[in-house]
Design a protein around this motif. Structure first.
Motif, PDB file in Angstrom:
ATOM      1  N   PRO A 120       1.039  -5.138  -4.490  1.00  0.00           N
ATOM      2  CA  PRO A 120      -0.066  -6.092  -4.506  1.00  0.00           C
ATOM      3  C   PRO A 120      -0.915  -6.059  -3.237  1.00  0.00           C
ATOM      4  O   PRO A 120      -2.117  -6.329  -3.284  1.00  0.00           O
ATOM      5  N   VAL A 121      -0.288  -5.732  -2.096  1.00  0.00           N
ATOM      6  CA  VAL A 121      -1.073  -5.569  -0.869  1.00  0.00           C
ATOM      7  C   VAL A 121      -2.029  -4.394  -1.036  1.00  0.00           C
ATOM      8  O   VAL A 121      -3.207  -4.450  -0.623  1.00  0.00           O
ATOM      9  N   LEU A 122      -1.537  -3.333  -1.639  1.00  0.00           N
ATOM     10  CA  LEU A 122      -2.390  -2.170  -1.943  1.00  0.00           C
ATOM     11  C   LEU A 122      -3.588  -2.579  -2.779  1.00  0.00           C
ATOM     12  O   LEU A 122      -4.732  -2.170  -2.493  1.00  0.00           O
ATOM     13  N   VAL A 123      -3.375  -3.407  -3.804  1.00  0.00           N
ATOM     14  CA  VAL A 123      -4.481  -3.831  -4.666  1.00  0.00           C
ATOM     15  C   VAL A 123      -5.538  -4.574  -3.863  1.00  0.00           C
ATOM     16  O   VAL A 123      -6.737  -4.277  -3.947  1.00  0.00           O
ATOM     17  N   THR A 124      -5.103  -5.542  -3.061  1.00  0.00           N
ATOM     18  CA  THR A 124      -6.066  -6.355  -2.311  1.00  0.00           C
ATOM     19  C   THR A 124      -6.835  -5.528  -1.303  1.00  0.00           C
ATOM     20  O   THR A 124      -8.070  -5.590  -1.219  1.00  0.00           O
ATOM     21  N   VAL A 125      -6.136  -4.750  -0.501  1.00  0.00           N
ATOM     22  CA  VAL A 125      -6.796  -3.962   0.542  1.00  0.00           C
ATOM     23  C   VAL A 125      -7.706  -2.901  -0.078  1.00  0.00           C
ATOM     24  O   VAL A 125      -8.834  -2.677   0.393  1.00  0.00           O
ATOM     25  N   ALA A 126      -7.231  -2.257  -1.142  1.00  0.00           N
ATOM     26  CA  ALA A 126      -8.048  -1.208  -1.769  1.00  0.00           C
ATOM     27  C   ALA A 126      -9.309  -1.782  -2.397  1.00  0.00           C
ATOM     28  O   ALA A 126     -10.393  -1.200  -2.264  1.00  0.00           O
ATOM     29  N   LEU A 127      -9.196  -2.915  -3.103  1.00  0.00           N
ATOM     30  CA  LEU A 127     -10.393  -3.514  -3.696  1.00  0.00           C
ATOM     31  C   LEU A 127     -11.353  -3.997  -2.619  1.00  0.00           C
ATOM     32  O   LEU A 127     -12.577  -3.800  -2.724  1.00  0.00           O
ATOM     33  N   ALA A 128     -10.830  -4.633  -1.560  1.00  0.00           N
ATOM     34  CA  ALA A 128     -11.709  -5.094  -0.479  1.00  0.00           C
ATOM     35  C   ALA A 128     -12.417  -3.918   0.170  1.00  0.00           C
ATOM     36  O   ALA A 128     -13.640  -3.947   0.388  1.00  0.00           O
ATOM     37  N   GLY A 129     -11.672  -2.874   0.479  1.00  0.00           N
ATOM     38  CA  GLY A 129     -12.288  -1.721   1.125  1.00  0.00           C
ATOM     39  C   GLY A 129     -13.262  -0.989   0.232  1.00  0.00           C
ATOM     40  O   GLY A 129     -14.353  -0.597   0.666  1.00  0.00           O
TER      41      GLY A 129
END
Length: 800
Positions: free
Chosen positions: A461-470
């Motif tokens: 889930p951290v991957l999802v948030t950081v990837a979408l934000a970036g």
């Protein structure tokens, strides 16, 4: 199996709370988005505003109609025509005629948008005087609202002699009819007090339209604004709904996979007791069904409560018309409920298959080290998705790089890559877990690598948030930088002059600008042209009508073929997006006023970011007035003297090249910004739920580890520091994976810009990535420290 599933849920309710909450929130969001899309499906017919009391409105031709083999295609003209003078004369014979004019008004300290009208048109709204009197002289005006008082002097020197009550749809300033005619010579529409049938008989064949009844709304400003607002809302809520569904499946699947992994001994006992693999699978699916039904029901109730609140937010924020309201539709509830159940079953499907493969010997397992970290099925799916993501990106770069710059594409494309990386995450954990100093650092890395499934479940889930934000913020910033750089490269002028009132420059002002010593003046007009592509599609292109002889001295264009210097009254400059863009070929176009012309292509421009439009000569302006003048200082001339001479001309605004480029810097519209924030908010919400659920589940099963650390001599503070450090290490893994996805996506955007001959300045939103990772870190630390602190309150005992 259903009774076993019910008992399991009762005994292990803590393991399913996160899944229930995540799924309930997802179903609630789907209900809200469904209600929002249903509310935005069709705009109600607005009542007339400015001409509510007008008997008959005659509107000049404002559309172009082109016959094609599949029917008539229409497009909105950039410069609507006035009602022909012979028609106006014939209408005056039928009854009184009042010509309408509208033009922007700028007043320091006044409302942001002011529009001027002749006083004679005020009665058609109707506006009624609430104070003062009507204007009688050129220097007198009447305003709507109370932003100025009777007797006040406005910025242009006019004196307020009266006020009318504001009607809510505009901030009006009324001038005398004579003054309004000088400020806006063109009259695109008029009001006739006569029999509608007689008016239609006179107007027939002129291209003008006769508006009566509710059709009079078409004479209001921007009658299509409701439809455009609803289109933007549909895109916004559709994107948010898609992200909600994606992240819901992602989180629920991750939660069930981790829960099944933690229950290997339990499933081993069931197998030892005689349960078949099919019975174990059905048990997991039954659990998922119960979770899905309960969570979906709760989500429907939550969505029904939240939907009207979202409607109020978008209306108050100016993103939707005042009449827009969310709620009252039935179909979003069953759709969201069934989607929630399907998501729960889909998320548990793979986990149930893995549970069915549990061997009876797993009941004897004591080690908490994960075994085979990545089954072959997950390897194949992850590799296939990764190859698909990279292959489709390469294909888009090779065939249609412009598609990568569209918002729908750069919002949805990262999801495929995120899923692929998440599936392969267990393989990437070992090299990405940071090596921390000291004994605690050694234990943190060893524990994270040993529990690779737990680490991957938290990192996902951290991957999802950081990837979408970036991906979202980085792509938006990269495109903005490219457009700004493109605008700077195109402008060679030392100064740019525009009308102070936002309309157009008259002949007197242009003559005075051309008489400024040492100034090379190049005037241009904003317009548009339509062309028929493939014989059936009428496509509109923004254009500039320029003075060909002076164009090269003030504008630098990205020419890929031909010569801009060859532009004349019988030719056109197009860009590579046109279906026909070969130099020397002739194209049929319809100018801004609807006039049909056949022009020869003399030059082709690179596509760029999409702002490289069409250029025609001033003779093909289609009735557009001059709205921009580029000025170069002659060699050896004094730039300061030229600037002073330009500013001495009345009614103009002068900007240096640097000021013009800075002012022309593109900014994302409010709807796009809200869409990005909504998507990121959904991702962060799910990240918090998933991280908290996974870590709480893990902490509940690591009581023996805590007891072992305490018996080994660790203090309570050291145990808490160890737990927090491990959580932070896992967040670092997820953030690095998200950064990897971001860099791949931004590389694709940069490649597309390069292929389109646009400036390439890839912007990595480090600040946003830091905030996203920081928020995830805070959530992770709180989620692991709180249950660990409760575990420390129990006395340490020798592990058994």
């Amino acid at each position: 199996m259903l009774s076993v599933a019910v008992r399991t849920l009762r005994a292990r309710w803590a393991a399913f709370v996160g899944s229930v909450v995540a799924l309930a929130v997802g179903v609630g969001l789907l209900v809200v988005m469904g209600q929002a899309l249903a509310a935005a499906a069709q705009a109600p017919v607005r009542a007339p505003e400015r001409f509510a009391a007008a008997p008959v409105v005659v509107k000049g031709q404002d559309t172009v109609r082109v016959a094609t083999p599949t029917g008539v295609r229409t497009g909105r003209l950039a410069h609507p025509r006035s009602v022909p003078a012979p028609v106006v004369a014939a209408l005056r014979a039928l009854g009184p005629v009042t010509e309408d004019r509208s033009f922007p008004v700028r007043v320091t300290g006044g409302p942001g948008t002011l529009v001027g009208h002749p006083w004679s048109t005020a009665r058609f709204a109707p506006y009624e005087l609430s104070a003062g009197r009507a204007p009688r002289a050129d220097g007198e005006v009447v305003i709507s609202g109370d932003w100025a008082g009777v007797g006040d002097r406005l910025g242009d020197g006019a004196v307020v002699v009266g006020r009318v009550r504001a009607l809510g749809f505009e901030n009006a300033v009324f001038y005398t009819d004579a003054r309004a005619a000088r400020l806006a010579p063109e009259s695109p529409q008029l009001v006739v007090r006569a029999d509608p049938a007689a008016v239609r008989a006179v107007v027939a064949g002129s291209g003008a339209r006769v508006l009566t009844g509710d059709d009079r709304r078409l004479a209001d400003a921007a009658p299509e604004r409701d439809g455009e607002a609803l289109t933007a809302l549909n895109a916004l809520f559709g994107t948010a709904g898609g992200v909600t569904a994606f992240v819901s499946v992602f989180v629920v699947a991750s939660a069930f996979a981790f829960a099944v992994e933690r229950r290997r001994r339990e499933f081993g006992l069931l197998r030892t007791a005689g349960a078949t693999p099919g019975q174990v699978r059905r048990t997991v699916l039954a659990e998922a069904s119960l979770v899905g039904v309960a969570a979906s029901a709760a989500g429907c109730a939550l969505g029904g409560y939240a939907a009207p609140l979202l409607g109020d937010v978008v209306v108050d924020g100016g993103l939707a018309p005042d009449w827009y309201a969310i709620g009252g539709r039935v179909w979003p509830y069953p759709v969201a409920f069934l989607t929630g159940v399907v998501v729960a079953l889909s998320g548990a499907a793979v986990a149930s298959w893995r549970a069915g493969r549990t061997a009876p010997a797993q009941a004897l397992r004591e080690a908490s080290v994960d075994g085979r970290t990545l089954p072959w099925g997950r390897r194949v799916c992850g590799a296939a998705l990764l190859v698909t993501a990279l292959a489709t990106l390469a294909y888009a770069l090779a065939t249609d790089p412009g598609d990568l710059l569209h918002r729908k594409t750069y919002v949805s494309r990262p999801m495929l890559l995120i899923t692929a990386v998440a599936l392969l995450a267990p393989v990437l954990v070992r090299p990405l877990v940071p090596r921390l100093p000291g004994t605690t650092g050694l234990l943190v890395r060893a524990n994270a690598v040993a529990g690779v499934r737990r680490t991957a479940a938290v990192a996902a889930p951290v991957l999802v948030t950081v990837a979408l934000a970036g991906s979202l913020l980085g792509t938006t910033a990269t495109l903005d930088e490219a457009r700004a750089a493109e605008a700077g490269e195109r402008t060679r002028a030392d100064f740019v002059v525009t009308p102070a009132d936002g309309t157009s420059l008259d002949g007197t002002a242009l003559d005075r600008l051309r008489r400024v010593p040492d100034a090379v003046v190049s005037a241009s007009s904003g317009t548009a042209v339509h062309t028929l592509e493939d014989g059936v599609a009428l496509v509109r292109s923004e254009a500039r009508a320029v003075e060909p002889a002076l164009l090269a001295g003030t504008v630098r264009l990205p020419v890929t073929a031909g010569r801009v210097a060859d532009l004349d009254d019988g030719s056109i400059v197009v860009n590579e997006e046109w279906a026909e863009h070969r130099v020397g070929r002739r194209v049929r176009v319809w100018l801004g006023d609807g006039t049909a012309r056949t022009l020869r292509i003399v030059a082709v421009l690179a596509t760029g970011t999409g702002d490289n439009g069409v250029y025609v000569s001033a003779a093909n302006a289609g009735g557009a007035g001059v709205d921009r003048v580029d000025v170069r200082v002659r060699a050896g001339g004094d730039a300061a003297r030229v600037a002073a001479g330009l500013r001495a001309v009345d009614g103009v605004r002068v900007a240096s090249r640097a000021q013009w480029v800075a002012a022309a810097r593109p900014e994302s519209d409010r709807t796009a910004r809200l869409g990005v924030l909504l998507v990121l908010g959904i991702a962060l919400l799910y990240t918090g739920l998933s991280v908290a659920n996974t870590l709480v589940m893990a902490c509940a099963e690591r009581a023996r580890e805590v007891a072992a650390l305490r018996l080994a001599g660790a203090t309570g503070g050291q145990v808490l520091w160890f737990a927090a450090a491990e959580a932070l290490a896992v967040v670092v893994v997820g953030a690095l994976l998200g950064l990897l996805v971001t860099l791949v996506g931004l590389a694709g955007t940069g490649g597309a810009l390069g292929l389109l001959s646009a400036p390439v300045t890839v912007v990595v939103p480090w600040a946003a990535l830091g905030w996203a990772a920081g928020a995830c870190a805070v959530l992770a630390v709180v989620s692991v420290v709180v249950p660990t602190a409760f575990a420390l309150r129990r006395p340490a005992r020798t592990p058994t």
